[in-house]
Design an enzyme around this catalytic site. Structure first.
Site, PDB file in Angstrom:
ATOM      1  N   CYS A 174       0.815  -1.217   0.000  1.00  0.00           N
ATOM      2  CA  CYS A 174       0.000   0.000   0.000  1.00  0.00           C
ATOM      3  C   CYS A 174       0.849   1.268   0.000  1.00  0.00           C
ATOM      4  O   CYS A 174       0.660   2.171  -0.824  1.00  0.00           O
ATOM      5  CB  CYS A 174      -0.988  -0.009   1.162  1.00  0.00           C
ATOM      6  SG  CYS A 174      -0.254   0.183   2.810  1.00  0.00           S
ATOM      7  N   HIS A 211      -2.586   1.573   6.756  1.00  0.00           N
ATOM      8  CA  HIS A 211      -2.946   1.426   5.339  1.00  0.00           C
ATOM      9  C   HIS A 211      -3.114   2.809   4.717  1.00  0.00           C
ATOM     10  O   HIS A 211      -3.540   3.762   5.385  1.00  0.00           O
ATOM     11  CB  HIS A 211      -4.250   0.634   5.179  1.00  0.00           C
ATOM     12  CG  HIS A 211      -4.525   0.234   3.758  1.00  0.00           C
ATOM     13  ND1 HIS A 211      -3.874  -0.810   3.138  1.00  0.00           N
ATOM     14  CD2 HIS A 211      -5.358   0.757   2.822  1.00  0.00           C
ATOM     15  CE1 HIS A 211      -4.306  -0.913   1.893  1.00  0.00           C
ATOM     16  NE2 HIS A 211      -5.199   0.030   1.675  1.00  0.00           N
ATOM     17  N   HIS A 268      -5.755   1.868  -4.381  1.00  0.00           N
ATOM     18  CA  HIS A 268      -4.869   1.340  -3.347  1.00  0.00           C
ATOM     19  C   HIS A 268      -4.479  -0.091  -3.670  1.00  0.00           C
ATOM     20  O   HIS A 268      -5.061  -0.748  -4.531  1.00  0.00           O
ATOM     21  CB  HIS A 268      -5.535   1.434  -1.961  1.00  0.00           C
ATOM     22  CG  HIS A 268      -6.638   0.451  -1.730  1.00  0.00           C
ATOM     23  ND1 HIS A 268      -6.833  -0.190  -0.534  1.00  0.00           N
ATOM     24  CD2 HIS A 268      -7.632   0.005  -2.551  1.00  0.00           C
ATOM     25  CE1 HIS A 268      -7.891  -0.981  -0.608  1.00  0.00           C
ATOM     26  NE2 HIS A 268      -8.390  -0.883  -1.818  1.00  0.00           N
TER      27      HIS A 268
END
Length: 359
Positions: free
Chosen positions: A274, A322, A334
């Site tokens: 990520c 994240h 993402h």
């Protein structure tokens, strides 16, 4: 079976397992007795498996960001150590030149009137003896005193550099230990997720995959299907609405990577985790970002959710584990986890923790 169970329990395999399973299917009483002895874990529904797998993926991502941070710190320690070693080598070269000059001076003095004690001390292989005997150097002539003082200063500098190098080497060993620890945590979590998924039938796994895909937006691509990058959503108005040209370039890059696989620790060009995806997106726009999510959130100006513009970094979970790249209309691009490729998804699918504008 788990290694910590008694040996008689580990023998439950082959024909015994098949017999137990048959008995369990034959009657509820046998099934109840079997569960009561703890010989088998209760069957999980696909929904329960998905929930457990999602939790393992999130925990693995926390460890991944720690791994990324430890890797970055180890790299920095390696660079500092190499720099210190180079500096020590340069200083030793200068020291050798100075000692050679003293040697020439000593030879000339010996030929004339014998070797001065201060020069003998400067040429000693024992730095401590030299430093402890600095008073002797004061008895040398002006030129000799200056030369001896220069050697003394260089010896001290070299010892300081060597001391700093020893500190960096110790730090590097610590960072490498952290790296291995976090790597093991990540792999253990991912292995546990794979084991859980392996309990399901192919149809159940396909259903979970379909449910996961349904949570995203249109324009995604399978990471394994042929032609996965064809028909992907175009940046469209997202780049036009970006606050700067660099943000627009980062958004365009992220769109170009839709369908790329998630690989923990990866920063492109063909796979990403990520934080690696947003790092690569802004790197393509000429902006340098930190490696980890918990550092990236402080890399620019914080913006509220209502202020979000394409190109902003959006962060999730209380531990800032994240990150995604906002592209407008409540959506982001993402790299989710090993179960899904880089894709477009709503920012509501995870607990929102904050946003940052870096360009």
């Amino acid at each position: 079976m788990a290694a910590h169970r008694k040996s008689r329990q580990r023998s439950l395999g082959g024909h015994t397992v098949r017999t137990a399973a048959t008995l369990a299917l034959a009657g509820a009483a046998t099934a109840t007795a079997f569960d009561g002895t703890g010989h088998a874990e209760p069957a999980l529904t696909p929904a329960q498996v998905k929930a457990k797998v999602d939790k393992l993926y999130q925990e693995a991502e926390v460890a991944t960001e720690k791994y990324n941070g430890a890797k970055e710190r180890a790299h920095q320690a390696e660079q500092r150590l190499e720099s210190l070693r180079d500096e020590a080598a340069r200083k030793e070269e200068r020291l050798n030149s100075a000692r050679e000059a003293l040697g020439s001076m000593a030879a000339a003095q010996y030929r004339s009137a014998g070797l001065d004690p201060a020069v003998q001390l400067a040429l000693s292989d024992d730095p401590d003896q030299y430093l402890d005997g600095v008073a002797l150097a004061e008895r040398a002539g002006d030129r000799q005193s200056a030369a001896v003082a220069g050697v003394r200063k260089q010896l001290r500098e070299i010892e300081q550099v060597r001391g700093a190098a020893r500190v960096e080497l110790s730090a590097l060993k610590t960072r490498r230990g952290e790296l291995q620890q976090q790597k093991k945590t990540v792999t253990d979590k991912l292995d546990a997720a794979r084991r859980l998924l392996s309990r399901l039938t192919a149809r159940e796994r396909a259903r979970i995959a379909a449910d996961t895909a349904a949570s995203g937006a249109s324009g995604r691509a399978s990471r394994t299907a042929p032609g996965a990058r064809t028909g992907l959503a175009a940046p469209g108005s997202a780049t036009a609405q970006a606050p700067t040209s660099r943000a627009a370039a980062a958004v365009a890059y992220a769109y170009s990577k839709l369908g790329s696989p998630y690989v923990w620790g990866a920063t492109g060009p063909n796979a990403f985790d990520c934080s690696g995806l947003v790092l690569a997106a802004y790197r393509s726009a000429g902006v340098s970002l930190p490696r980890t999510t918990y550092a990236q959130i402080d890399a620019g100006r914080r913006v509220s959710r209502s202020e979000l513009r394409p190109g902003d970094l959006v962060f999730f979970y209380s531990g800032i584990s994240h990150v995604g790249l906002y592209v407008g209309n409540g959506r982001m691009i993402h790299a989710p986890n090993p179960s899904a490729p880089v894709r477009i998804a709503p920012i509501d699918e995870m607990p929102f923790a904050g946003a940052t504008r870096v360009a």
